[in-house]
Design a protein around this motif. Structure first.
Motif, PDB file in Angstrom:
ATOM      1  N   VAL A  15       0.537  87.725  54.597  1.00  0.00           N
ATOM      2  CA  VAL A  15      -0.013  87.042  55.767  1.00  0.00           C
ATOM      3  C   VAL A  15      -1.535  87.153  55.732  1.00  0.00           C
ATOM      4  CG1 VAL A  15       1.993  87.326  57.264  1.00  0.00           C
ATOM      5  CG2 VAL A  15       0.267  89.138  57.174  1.00  0.00           C
ATOM      6  N   ALA A  16      -2.196  86.179  56.332  1.00  0.00           N
ATOM      7  CA  ALA A  16      -3.647  86.205  56.398  1.00  0.00           C
ATOM      8  C   ALA A  16      -4.101  85.521  57.679  1.00  0.00           C
ATOM      9  CB  ALA A  16      -4.255  85.528  55.171  1.00  0.00           C
ATOM     10  N   ALA A  17      -5.367  85.786  58.036  1.00  0.00           N
ATOM     11  CA  ALA A  17      -5.916  85.279  59.296  1.00  0.00           C
ATOM     12  C   ALA A  17      -7.062  84.314  59.045  1.00  0.00           C
ATOM     13  CB  ALA A  17      -6.410  86.441  60.154  1.00  0.00           C
ATOM     14  N   LEU A  18      -6.996  83.183  59.709  1.00  0.00           N
ATOM     15  CA  LEU A  18      -8.103  82.229  59.749  1.00  0.00           C
ATOM     16  C   LEU A  18      -8.806  82.490  61.080  1.00  0.00           C
ATOM     17  CD1 LEU A  18      -9.688  79.814  58.686  1.00  0.00           C
ATOM     18  CD2 LEU A  18      -7.927  78.323  59.640  1.00  0.00           C
ATOM     19  N   ILE A  19      -9.899  83.271  61.010  1.00  0.00           N
ATOM     20  CA  ILE A  19     -10.612  83.705  62.211  1.00  0.00           C
ATOM     21  C   ILE A  19     -11.893  82.886  62.337  1.00  0.00           C
ATOM     22  CG2 ILE A  19     -11.721  85.648  63.383  1.00  0.00           C
ATOM     23  CD1 ILE A  19      -9.910  87.515  61.687  1.00  0.00           C
ATOM     24  N   VAL A  36     -10.419  95.746  63.662  1.00  0.00           N
ATOM     25  CA  VAL A  36     -10.394  94.852  64.820  1.00  0.00           C
ATOM     26  C   VAL A  36      -8.952  94.602  65.248  1.00  0.00           C
ATOM     27  CG1 VAL A  36     -12.551  93.668  64.229  1.00  0.00           C
ATOM     28  CG2 VAL A  36     -10.371  92.707  63.446  1.00  0.00           C
ATOM     29  N   THR A  37      -8.795  94.270  66.520  1.00  0.00           N
ATOM     30  CA  THR A  37      -7.498  93.840  67.036  1.00  0.00           C
ATOM     31  C   THR A  37      -7.563  92.325  67.137  1.00  0.00           C
ATOM     32  OG1 THR A  37      -7.282  95.879  68.293  1.00  0.00           O
ATOM     33  CG2 THR A  37      -5.871  94.039  68.947  1.00  0.00           C
ATOM     34  N   VAL A  38      -6.585  91.650  66.527  1.00  0.00           N
ATOM     35  CA  VAL A  38      -6.578  90.190  66.580  1.00  0.00           C
ATOM     36  C   VAL A  38      -5.465  89.688  67.483  1.00  0.00           C
ATOM     37  CG1 VAL A  38      -7.660  89.794  64.331  1.00  0.00           C
ATOM     38  CG2 VAL A  38      -5.173  89.979  64.476  1.00  0.00           C
ATOM     39  N   SER A  39      -5.728  88.518  68.033  1.00  0.00           N
ATOM     40  CA  SER A  39      -4.730  87.769  68.772  1.00  0.00           C
ATOM     41  C   SER A  39      -4.266  86.670  67.815  1.00  0.00           C
ATOM     42  CB  SER A  39      -5.378  87.186  70.023  1.00  0.00           C
ATOM     43  OG  SER A  39      -4.487  86.341  70.674  1.00  0.00           O
ATOM     44  N   VAL A  40      -2.980  86.664  67.497  1.00  0.00           N
ATOM     45  CA  VAL A  40      -2.447  85.750  66.489  1.00  0.00           C
ATOM     46  C   VAL A  40      -1.949  84.467  67.130  1.00  0.00           C
ATOM     47  CG1 VAL A  40      -0.767  85.500  64.616  1.00  0.00           C
ATOM     48  CG2 VAL A  40      -1.781  87.739  65.079  1.00  0.00           C
ATOM     49  N   GLY A  41      -2.372  83.334  66.564  1.00  0.00           N
ATOM     50  CA  GLY A  41      -1.963  82.028  67.070  1.00  0.00           C
ATOM     51  C   GLY A  41      -0.949  81.369  66.154  1.00  0.00           C
ATOM     52  N   ASP A  42      -1.021  80.052  66.081  1.00  0.00           N
ATOM     53  CA  ASP A  42      -0.074  79.269  65.287  1.00  0.00           C
ATOM     54  C   ASP A  42      -0.356  79.386  63.792  1.00  0.00           C
ATOM     55  OD1 ASP A  42       1.055  78.324  67.640  1.00  0.00           O
ATOM     56  OD2 ASP A  42      -0.220  76.541  67.692  1.00  0.00           O
ATOM     57  N   VAL A  43       0.642  79.019  62.999  1.00  0.00           N
ATOM     58  CA  VAL A  43       0.475  78.961  61.546  1.00  0.00           C
ATOM     59  C   VAL A  43      -0.420  77.773  61.199  1.00  0.00           C
ATOM     60  CG1 VAL A  43       1.681  78.536  59.360  1.00  0.00           C
ATOM     61  CG2 VAL A  43       2.700  80.052  61.070  1.00  0.00           C
ATOM     62  N   PHE A  44      -1.426  78.014  60.375  1.00  0.00           N
ATOM     63  CA  PHE A  44      -2.298  76.943  59.881  1.00  0.00           C
ATOM     64  C   PHE A  44      -1.665  76.292  58.654  1.00  0.00           C
ATOM     65  CE2 PHE A  44      -5.796  75.494  57.097  1.00  0.00           C
ATOM     66  CZ  PHE A  44      -6.361  74.541  57.923  1.00  0.00           C
ATOM     67  N   LEU A  45      -1.152  77.129  57.737  1.00  0.00           N
ATOM     68  CA  LEU A  45      -0.541  76.616  56.510  1.00  0.00           C
ATOM     69  C   LEU A  45       0.230  77.733  55.827  1.00  0.00           C
ATOM     70  CD1 LEU A  45      -0.510  73.944  54.825  1.00  0.00           C
ATOM     71  CD2 LEU A  45      -2.367  74.916  53.474  1.00  0.00           C
ATOM     72  N   GLU A  46       1.307  77.354  55.148  1.00  0.00           N
ATOM     73  CA  GLU A  46       2.046  78.299  54.312  1.00  0.00           C
ATOM     74  C   GLU A  46       2.056  77.746  52.899  1.00  0.00           C
ATOM     75  OE1 GLU A  46       5.578  80.631  55.738  1.00  0.00           O
ATOM     76  OE2 GLU A  46       6.601  79.444  54.216  1.00  0.00           O
ATOM     77  N   VAL A  47       1.678  78.572  51.929  1.00  0.00           N
ATOM     78  CA  VAL A  47       1.649  78.144  50.532  1.00  0.00           C
ATOM     79  C   VAL A  47       2.361  79.169  49.662  1.00  0.00           C
ATOM     80  CG1 VAL A  47      -0.517  76.858  50.783  1.00  0.00           C
ATOM     81  CG2 VAL A  47      -0.593  79.215  50.031  1.00  0.00           C
ATOM     82  N   PHE A  49      -2.408  82.306  59.478  1.00  0.00           N
ATOM     83  CA  PHE A  49      -2.344  82.091  60.923  1.00  0.00           C
ATOM     84  C   PHE A  49      -3.742  81.872  61.491  1.00  0.00           C
ATOM     85  CE2 PHE A  49       1.501  84.561  60.175  1.00  0.00           C
ATOM     86  CZ  PHE A  49       2.420  84.029  61.074  1.00  0.00           C
ATOM     87  N   HIS A  50      -3.836  81.029  62.511  1.00  0.00           N
ATOM     88  CA  HIS A  50      -5.046  81.001  63.331  1.00  0.00           C
ATOM     89  C   HIS A  50      -5.080  82.342  64.055  1.00  0.00           C
ATOM     90  CE1 HIS A  50      -6.281  76.824  62.930  1.00  0.00           C
ATOM     91  NE2 HIS A  50      -5.016  76.476  63.011  1.00  0.00           N
ATOM     92  N   ALA A  51      -6.264  82.938  64.166  1.00  0.00           N
ATOM     93  CA  ALA A  51      -6.379  84.214  64.872  1.00  0.00           C
ATOM     94  C   ALA A  51      -7.769  84.328  65.480  1.00  0.00           C
ATOM     95  CB  ALA A  51      -6.122  85.380  63.923  1.00  0.00           C
ATOM     96  N   THR A  52      -7.853  85.131  66.522  1.00  0.00           N
ATOM     97  CA  THR A  52      -9.152  85.417  67.127  1.00  0.00           C
ATOM     98  C   THR A  52      -9.281  86.929  67.272  1.00  0.00           C
ATOM     99  OG1 THR A  52      -8.196  85.164  69.339  1.00  0.00           O
ATOM    100  CG2 THR A  52      -9.329  83.247  68.424  1.00  0.00           C
TER     101      THR A  52
END
Length: 131
Positions: free
Chosen positions: A5-9, A57-68, A82-85
């Motif tokens: 898993v990874a975060a698009l922040i 950091v603590t992230v808030s996880v949103g929707d999936v951006f892409l799965e590859v 995942f989209h994350a902030t």
């Protein structure tokens, strides 16, 4: 197959990229923060844990951006981005060589892990639609 898993922040028009440590596989290439799922974890739990371990950091996880799915010579990964902030904390380099905030237009200036190429293409395509 290894689930990763990874975060698009995002921070306004910039997103976070992290440079892998030199001693690891694909050392000094750039990637999105994240890592492998551990036994019994959901993807969201894994992402929250990885961001805590790698960036403090603590992230808030949103929707999936892409799965590859990507096949490296040494392993095959299913990468879910995942989209994350950032909900709490200031990113620190606990595991990475470097951390940068870049715009989509700056992607070409960095050497990314091969598994991230499809993600980067989607980011560029979305950016072109905005222009």
């Amino acid at each position: 197959m290894v689930d990763v898993v990874a975060a698009l922040i995002w921070d306004k028009d910039r997103f976070m990229i992290c440079q892998r440590p030199a001693h690891k596989a694909r050392g000094l290439l750039w990637e999105f923060v994240g890592g492998k799922l551990e036994q019994g974890e959901t993807k969201m739990q894994a992402l929250i844990r990885e961001c805590q371990e790698e960036l403090a950091v603590t992230v808030s996880v949103g929707d999936v951006f892409l799965e590859v799915v990507h096949e490296y010579p040494d392993l095959t990964v299913r990468l879910t981005l995942f989209h994350a902030t950032i909900a709490q904390g200031e990113p620190q380099k606990l595991e990475h060589n470097d951390i940068r905030w870049i715009t989509v237009q700056e992607i070409e200036q960095y050497d990314f892990c091969p598994a991230d190429q499809e993600i980067l293409e989607k980011l560029k395509a979305q950016d072109n639609l905005k222009s």
